[in-house]
Design a protein around this motif. Structure first.
Motif, PDB file in Angstrom:
ATOM      1  N   LYS A 132       0.848  -1.185   0.000  1.00 25.79           N
ATOM      2  CA  LYS A 132       0.000   0.000   0.000  1.00 25.79           C
ATOM      3  C   LYS A 132       0.884   1.235   0.000  1.00 25.79           C
ATOM      4  CE  LYS A 132      -0.761   1.154   4.888  1.00 25.79           C
ATOM      5  NZ  LYS A 132      -0.729   2.625   4.678  1.00 25.79           N
ATOM      6  N   THR A 133       0.301   2.367  -0.348  1.00 22.92           N
ATOM      7  CA  THR A 133       1.015   3.628  -0.226  1.00 22.92           C
ATOM      8  C   THR A 133       0.916   4.087   1.225  1.00 22.92           C
ATOM      9  OG1 THR A 133      -0.916   5.017  -0.665  1.00 22.92           O
ATOM     10  CG2 THR A 133       0.324   4.215  -2.587  1.00 22.92           C
ATOM     11  N   PRO A 134       1.719   5.063   1.649  1.00 23.52           N
ATOM     12  CA  PRO A 134       1.616   5.547   3.023  1.00 23.52           C
ATOM     13  C   PRO A 134       0.223   6.059   3.390  1.00 23.52           C
ATOM     14  CG  PRO A 134       3.682   6.282   2.072  1.00 23.52           C
ATOM     15  CD  PRO A 134       2.894   5.647   0.951  1.00 23.52           C
ATOM     16  N   LYS A 135      -0.516   6.603   2.422  1.00 25.88           N
ATOM     17  CA  LYS A 135      -1.830   7.180   2.701  1.00 25.88           C
ATOM     18  C   LYS A 135      -2.970   6.160   2.678  1.00 25.88           C
ATOM     19  CE  LYS A 135      -0.895  11.876   1.032  1.00 25.88           C
ATOM     20  NZ  LYS A 135      -1.339  12.938   0.072  1.00 25.88           N
ATOM     21  N   GLN A 136      -2.805   5.071   1.965  1.00 23.97           N
ATOM     22  CA  GLN A 136      -3.890   4.102   1.826  1.00 23.97           C
ATOM     23  C   GLN A 136      -4.207   3.412   3.155  1.00 23.97           C
ATOM     24  OE1 GLN A 136      -2.273   1.751  -1.453  1.00 23.97           O
ATOM     25  NE2 GLN A 136      -4.041   2.308  -2.711  1.00 23.97           N
ATOM     26  N   VAL A 137      -5.479   3.103   3.343  1.00 22.79           N
ATOM     27  CA  VAL A 137      -5.930   2.388   4.539  1.00 22.79           C
ATOM     28  C   VAL A 137      -6.427   1.013   4.113  1.00 22.79           C
ATOM     29  CG1 VAL A 137      -7.562   2.364   6.451  1.00 22.79           C
ATOM     30  CG2 VAL A 137      -6.572   4.536   5.691  1.00 22.79           C
ATOM     31  N   THR A 153       4.982   1.543   0.100  1.00 24.84           N
ATOM     32  CA  THR A 153       5.757   2.009  -1.051  1.00 24.84           C
ATOM     33  C   THR A 153       6.412   3.364  -0.802  1.00 24.84           C
ATOM     34  OG1 THR A 153       3.777   3.004  -2.040  1.00 24.84           O
ATOM     35  CG2 THR A 153       4.302   0.741  -2.675  1.00 24.84           C
ATOM     36  N   HIS A 154       7.602   3.516  -1.362  1.00 27.06           N
ATOM     37  CA  HIS A 154       8.376   4.763  -1.267  1.00 27.06           C
ATOM     38  C   HIS A 154       8.456   5.357  -2.671  1.00 27.06           C
ATOM     39  CE1 HIS A 154      12.499   6.821  -0.340  1.00 27.06           C
ATOM     40  NE2 HIS A 154      11.494   7.676  -0.256  1.00 27.06           N
ATOM     41  N   LEU A 155       7.541   6.272  -2.956  1.00 27.08           N
ATOM     42  CA  LEU A 155       7.450   6.872  -4.280  1.00 27.08           C
ATOM     43  C   LEU A 155       8.278   8.159  -4.345  1.00 27.08           C
ATOM     44  CD1 LEU A 155       3.593   6.448  -4.723  1.00 27.08           C
ATOM     45  CD2 LEU A 155       5.404   4.942  -5.567  1.00 27.08           C
ATOM     46  N   PRO A 156       8.654   8.596  -5.555  1.00 24.48           N
ATOM     47  CA  PRO A 156       9.423   9.844  -5.677  1.00 24.48           C
ATOM     48  C   PRO A 156       8.708  11.052  -5.090  1.00 24.48           C
ATOM     49  CG  PRO A 156       9.442   8.617  -7.737  1.00 24.48           C
ATOM     50  CD  PRO A 156       8.455   7.936  -6.859  1.00 24.48           C
ATOM     51  N   THR A 157       7.367  10.995  -5.059  1.00 20.13           N
ATOM     52  CA  THR A 157       6.584  12.113  -4.540  1.00 20.13           C
ATOM     53  C   THR A 157       6.423  12.066  -3.030  1.00 20.13           C
ATOM     54  OG1 THR A 157       4.574  10.828  -4.975  1.00 20.13           O
ATOM     55  CG2 THR A 157       5.274  12.377  -6.680  1.00 20.13           C
ATOM     56  N   SER A 158       6.951  11.024  -2.406  1.00 16.07           N
ATOM     57  CA  SER A 158       6.815  10.864  -0.963  1.00 16.07           C
ATOM     58  C   SER A 158       8.187  10.940  -0.305  1.00 16.07           C
ATOM     59  CB  SER A 158       6.149   9.518  -0.646  1.00 16.07           C
ATOM     60  OG  SER A 158       5.912   9.388   0.735  1.00 16.07           O
ATOM     61  N   ASN A 212      15.419   7.816  -4.471  1.00 19.54           N
ATOM     62  CA  ASN A 212      14.443   8.760  -3.914  1.00 19.54           C
ATOM     63  C   ASN A 212      14.949   9.417  -2.633  1.00 19.54           C
ATOM     64  OD1 ASN A 212      12.802   7.860  -5.980  1.00 19.54           O
ATOM     65  ND2 ASN A 212      11.564   6.522  -4.670  1.00 19.54           N
ATOM     66  N   ILE A 213      16.053   8.925  -2.086  1.00 22.16           N
ATOM     67  CA  ILE A 213      16.600   9.456  -0.841  1.00 22.16           C
ATOM     68  C   ILE A 213      17.268  10.806  -1.117  1.00 22.16           C
ATOM     69  CG2 ILE A 213      18.283   9.094   1.001  1.00 22.16           C
ATOM     70  CD1 ILE A 213      15.958   7.217   1.204  1.00 22.16           C
ATOM     71  N   LYS A 214      16.910  11.809  -0.300  1.00 22.81           N
ATOM     72  CA  LYS A 214      17.442  13.160  -0.505  1.00 22.81           C
ATOM     73  C   LYS A 214      18.724  13.424   0.269  1.00 22.81           C
ATOM     74  CE  LYS A 214      13.894  14.389  -3.061  1.00 22.81           C
ATOM     75  NZ  LYS A 214      13.096  13.138  -2.976  1.00 22.81           N
ATOM     76  N   SER A 215      18.970  12.656   1.347  1.00 22.12           N
ATOM     77  CA  SER A 215      20.180  12.864   2.143  1.00 22.12           C
ATOM     78  C   SER A 215      20.467  11.632   2.984  1.00 22.12           C
ATOM     79  CB  SER A 215      20.018  14.081   3.067  1.00 22.12           C
ATOM     80  OG  SER A 215      19.051  13.817   4.067  1.00 22.12           O
ATOM     81  N   LYS A 216      21.707  11.506   3.440  1.00 25.04           N
ATOM     82  CA  LYS A 216      22.057  10.408   4.334  1.00 25.04           C
ATOM     83  C   LYS A 216      21.308  10.538   5.653  1.00 25.04           C
ATOM     84  CE  LYS A 216      26.610   8.960   2.707  1.00 25.04           C
ATOM     85  NZ  LYS A 216      27.986   8.585   3.138  1.00 25.04           N
ATOM     86  N   ASN A 217      21.094  11.758   6.082  1.00 24.93           N
ATOM     87  CA  ASN A 217      20.368  11.985   7.326  1.00 24.93           C
ATOM     88  C   ASN A 217      18.939  11.454   7.233  1.00 24.93           C
ATOM     89  OD1 ASN A 217      20.077  13.354  10.028  1.00 24.93           O
ATOM     90  ND2 ASN A 217      18.515  14.483   8.880  1.00 24.93           N
TER      91      ASN A 217
END
Length: 231
Positions: A7-12, A27-32, A61-66
């Motif tokens: 599921k996506t983070p928002k789906q129930v 799921t880890h999408l580019p928009t999330s 999709n990761i923006k930083s190591k942090n």
């Protein structure tokens, strides 16, 4: 039958699906962000009453190591113990480019780590032995999949839910499965599982060798799981 879903983070998901599925990947999408994935995994485990959540980590999709380490620490503290590491749908990442890089980066956290696998491109699967297992990219060629099953250990076969033709095509387009001639021809045999009601997931699974499966959630998830559970 051993069935995992996503599921996506928002789906129930319904209580029925949560109770029935052996694992549920977020799921880890580019928009999330990975933070949304992490939060959804923690909430899902609370709902399930056990560690069923699998956090997708899209390397590119990761923006930083942090971002990566902060969320891995939070998930481990909360009892999330499984991750699925994939390259991601974007072509170039800011920090990481491959699933292998992320696997090495988070190895010390003690996650059980899975990866995406590609029955239609064996060259993309050379790193499978470094993971606990994998989930196949969607492939509708049962002959190819059964050959893959016989030569691969600890892999779940990804199958579509009872979705519409439009929904199936939309997903394949997003994943680039319609852009490659090799992928298109490899999937063309899957047309026989389509009818006026959409994709016949049960018939498709019946033509596969017995193996744990992963249902891609393109709609009608409860119906799909119920049919597979009692087939």
């Amino acid at each position: 039958m051993d069935i995992s879903v996503e599921k996506t983070p928002k789906q129930v998901l319904s209580h029925y699906v949560v109770d029935t599925a052996s694992m549920i990947s977020i799921t880890h999408l580019p928009t999330s962000t990975l933070t949304k994935v992490s939060t959804a995994c923690i909430e899902l485990n609370e709902q399930a009453g056990s560690a069923k959540a699998v956090a997708h980590i899209g390397a590119r999709n990761i923006k930083s190591k942090n971002e990566l380490h902060t969320n891995c620490i939070a998930m481990r503290k909360a009892g999330v113990d499984k991750v699925l590491i994939i390259g991601g749908t974007t072509y170039e990442g800011k920090v990481y480019q491959t699933a292998h890089e992320v696997r090495e980066e988070i190895a010390d956290y003690g996650f059980t780590m899975y990866c995406g696998t590609y029955p239609q491109n064996l060259l993309h699967n050379t790193h499978l032995d470094r993971f606990a297992g994998g989930i196949t990219q969607m492939c509708l060629n049962t002959r190819l999949l059964n050959n893959w099953i016989n030569n691969t250990k600890n892999t779940r076969i990804g199958v579509p839910s009872n979705c519409s033709v439009k929904g199936l095509y939309k997903y394949m387009k997003i994943c680039g499965l319609t852009e490659s001639i090799a992928h298109a021809l490899g999937n063309i045999s899957g047309l026989k599982y389509l009818n006026s009601n959409g994709f016949n997931t049960t018939k498709f699974v019946n033509d596969l060798s017995p193996i744990p499966i992963h249902v891609y959630n393109f709609g009608k998830l409860d119906q799909t799981i119920m049919q597979l559970e009692f087939k």
